[in-house]
Design an enzyme around this catalytic site. Structure first.
Site, PDB file in Angstrom:
ATOM      1  N   CYS A 289      -4.642  37.913  55.824  1.00 12.35           N
ATOM      2  CA  CYS A 289      -3.741  38.488  54.814  1.00 12.35           C
ATOM      3  C   CYS A 289      -4.403  38.751  53.462  1.00 12.35           C
ATOM      4  CB  CYS A 289      -2.536  37.585  54.609  1.00 12.35           C
ATOM      5  SG  CYS A 289      -1.644  37.254  56.137  1.00 12.35           S
TER       6      CYS A 289
ATOM      7  N   CYS B 169       2.105  35.757  52.161  1.00 15.10           N
ATOM      8  CA  CYS B 169       1.342  34.695  52.829  1.00 15.10           C
ATOM      9  C   CYS B 169       0.695  33.888  51.718  1.00 15.10           C
ATOM     10  CB  CYS B 169       0.296  35.292  53.766  1.00 15.10           C
ATOM     11  SG  CYS B 169      -0.737  34.035  54.557  1.00 15.10           S
TER      12      CYS B 169
ATOM     13  N   ASP C 100       8.380  36.728  65.699  1.00 15.43           N
ATOM     14  CA  ASP C 100       8.309  37.475  64.437  1.00 15.43           C
ATOM     15  C   ASP C 100       9.735  37.757  63.975  1.00 15.43           C
ATOM     16  OD1 ASP C 100       7.878  39.199  62.332  1.00 15.43           O
ATOM     17  OD2 ASP C 100       6.371  40.409  63.359  1.00 15.43           O
TER      18      ASP C 100
ATOM     19  N   THR D  24      -0.247  31.141  67.762  1.00 16.84           N
ATOM     20  CA  THR D  24       0.724  31.403  66.677  1.00 16.84           C
ATOM     21  C   THR D  24       2.116  31.720  67.215  1.00 16.84           C
ATOM     22  OG1 THR D  24       1.099  32.699  64.669  1.00 16.84           O
ATOM     23  CG2 THR D  24      -0.010  33.855  66.458  1.00 16.84           C
TER      24      THR D  24
ATOM     25  N   ARG E  79      10.721  38.955  61.000  1.00 18.45           N
ATOM     26  CA  ARG E  79      10.809  39.812  59.814  1.00 18.45           C
ATOM     27  C   ARG E  79      11.799  40.955  59.977  1.00 18.45           C
ATOM     28  NH1 ARG E  79       4.515  40.796  58.915  1.00 18.45           N
ATOM     29  NH2 ARG E  79       4.608  40.542  61.172  1.00 18.45           N
TER      30      ARG E  79
ATOM     31  N   CYS F 224      -6.009  33.317  58.515  1.00 22.98           N
ATOM     32  CA  CYS F 224      -5.417  34.629  58.804  1.00 22.98           C
ATOM     33  C   CYS F 224      -6.246  35.700  58.092  1.00 22.98           C
ATOM     34  CB  CYS F 224      -3.953  34.656  58.348  1.00 22.98           C
ATOM     35  SG  CYS F 224      -3.780  34.352  56.582  1.00 22.98           S
TER      36      CYS F 224
HETATM   37  N1  GTP Z   1       4.869  31.802  61.582  1.00 23.94           N
HETATM   38  C1  GTP Z   1       3.606  32.116  61.273  1.00 23.94           C
HETATM   39  N2  GTP Z   1       3.389  33.052  60.330  1.00 23.94           N
HETATM   40  C2  GTP Z   1       2.114  33.355  60.051  1.00 23.94           C
HETATM   41  C3  GTP Z   1       1.024  32.751  60.686  1.00 23.94           C
HETATM   42  N3  GTP Z   1      -0.119  33.264  60.181  1.00 23.94           N
HETATM   43  C4  GTP Z   1       0.268  34.186  59.256  1.00 23.94           C
HETATM   44  N4  GTP Z   1       1.611  34.240  59.173  1.00 23.94           N
HETATM   45  C5  GTP Z   1       2.449  35.132  58.379  1.00 23.94           C
HETATM   46  O1  GTP Z   1       2.352  36.408  58.969  1.00 23.94           O
HETATM   47  C6  GTP Z   1       2.648  37.396  57.992  1.00 23.94           C
HETATM   48  C7  GTP Z   1       1.593  38.474  58.103  1.00 23.94           C
HETATM   49  O2  GTP Z   1       1.723  39.028  59.359  1.00 23.94           O
HETATM   50  P1  GTP Z   1       0.560  39.478  60.271  1.00 23.94           P
HETATM   51  O3  GTP Z   1       1.065  39.376  61.687  1.00 23.94           O
HETATM   52  O4  GTP Z   1      -0.717  38.730  59.926  1.00 23.94           O
HETATM   53  O5  GTP Z   1       0.273  40.968  59.919  1.00 23.94           O
HETATM   54  P2  GTP Z   1       1.314  42.116  59.824  1.00 23.94           P
HETATM   55  O6  GTP Z   1       1.841  42.105  58.430  1.00 23.94           O
HETATM   56  O7  GTP Z   1       2.310  42.031  60.925  1.00 23.94           O
HETATM   57  O8  GTP Z   1       0.452  43.396  60.191  1.00 23.94           O
HETATM   58  P3  GTP Z   1      -0.549  44.216  59.321  1.00 23.94           P
HETATM   59  O9  GTP Z   1       0.264  45.230  58.590  1.00 23.94           O
HETATM   60  O10 GTP Z   1      -1.483  44.831  60.281  1.00 23.94           O
HETATM   61  O11 GTP Z   1      -1.234  43.232  58.404  1.00 23.94           O
HETATM   62  C8  GTP Z   1       2.704  36.699  56.659  1.00 23.94           C
HETATM   63  O12 GTP Z   1       4.078  36.515  56.318  1.00 23.94           O
HETATM   64  C9  GTP Z   1       2.057  35.332  56.961  1.00 23.94           C
HETATM   65  O13 GTP Z   1       2.578  34.305  56.157  1.00 23.94           O
HETATM   66  C10 GTP Z   1       1.288  31.769  61.679  1.00 23.94           C
HETATM   67  O14 GTP Z   1       0.403  31.215  62.334  1.00 23.94           O
HETATM   68  N5  GTP Z   1       2.595  31.483  61.922  1.00 23.94           N
HETATM   69 ZN    ZN Z   2      -1.782  35.080  56.179  1.00 19.51          ZN
END
Ligand code: GTP
Ligand code: ZN
Length: 203
Positions: A67, A54, A126, A114, A128, A65
């Protein structure tokens, strides 16, 4: 998914000196980094974090966020334990990339949450894929993790490709007025275990 180990070096930080390992992902050209500390190849559960890139939160101090706060807390927790691994995965914007994340933020500035913003841009909520972690964990000799996360999808993904999660440890840091709605959406729509935040928003 194929990754090539490139090199390791020391990485001193405010919390201690880590070893930094660089991996190259053939298919996408992405360069992933793992920071480790201590003996991690002894088969005992390793304190670990899968941290999705991020740029805005990790490097530019964004309050949109959580992060950056989580990254700092995870490195500190590993240093306090004297043993652990943080996988810094180049999955910016939950897999849609930085430019699309900025597009998604623009939509969020106009009122979308989001998840809605991703969907309006034609992406999944998501995107990923955590399978890239498997060869990196294998290379490092990590067999099982004590995972720092609020995201049950990460636990499920690791277990699906054969890395048991001995324990999930919550990582709740950085709640502020700018990310309150974002965190509530993560809890409400993406299944993140952020009970108190979700509750606060529902009240
Ligand atoms: N598409 C999008 N990505 C986001 C946004 N805000 C943060 N991100 C991305 O979300 C990712 C982080 O994911 P999160 O959902 O915050 O947390 P997580 O990694 O799933 O979960 P944790 O392990 O609990 O932190 C990073 O790649 C960020 O760049 C958003 O509003 N939109
Ligand atoms: Zn972030």
């Amino acid at each position: 998914m194929a990754v090539t180990f490139i090199a390791s070096s020391k990485l001193p930080t405010p919390w201690g000196t880590f070893t930094m390992h660089g991996f190259f992902e053939e298919e996408t050209g992405k360069e992933h980094v793992v920071l480790t500390m201590g003996e991690i190849a002894d088969g005992q559960p390793v304190l670990g974090r899968l941290h999705s890139e991020c740029l805005t939160g990790d490097a530019l101090f964004s309050l949109r966020c959580d992060c950056g706060f989580q990254l700092e807390a995870a490195l500190k927790a590993i240093a306090d334990e004297g043993r652990g691994a943080l996988l810094y995965l180049r999955q910016e914007g939950r897999g849609i990339g930085l430019m699309n994340k900025i597009r998604a933020y623009h939509l969020q500035d106009g009122g979308a949450d989001t998840v809605e913003a991703n969907e309006q841009l034609g992406f999944g909520a998501d995107q990923r894929d955590y399978s890239i972690c498997k060869p990196m964990l294998e290379h490092l000799g990590i067999k099982t993790l004590k995972l720092l996360t609020n995201n049950p999808r990460k636990v499920k993904a690791l277990e699906e490709f054969g890395v048991p999660v001995a324990e999930r440890l919550p990582l709740q840091f950085g709640l502020n007025p700018h990310n309150r709605k974002y965190l509530a959406t993560k809890a409400g729509k993406l299944g993140h275990m952020l009970g108190n935040i979700h509750q606060a928003e529902a009240d």
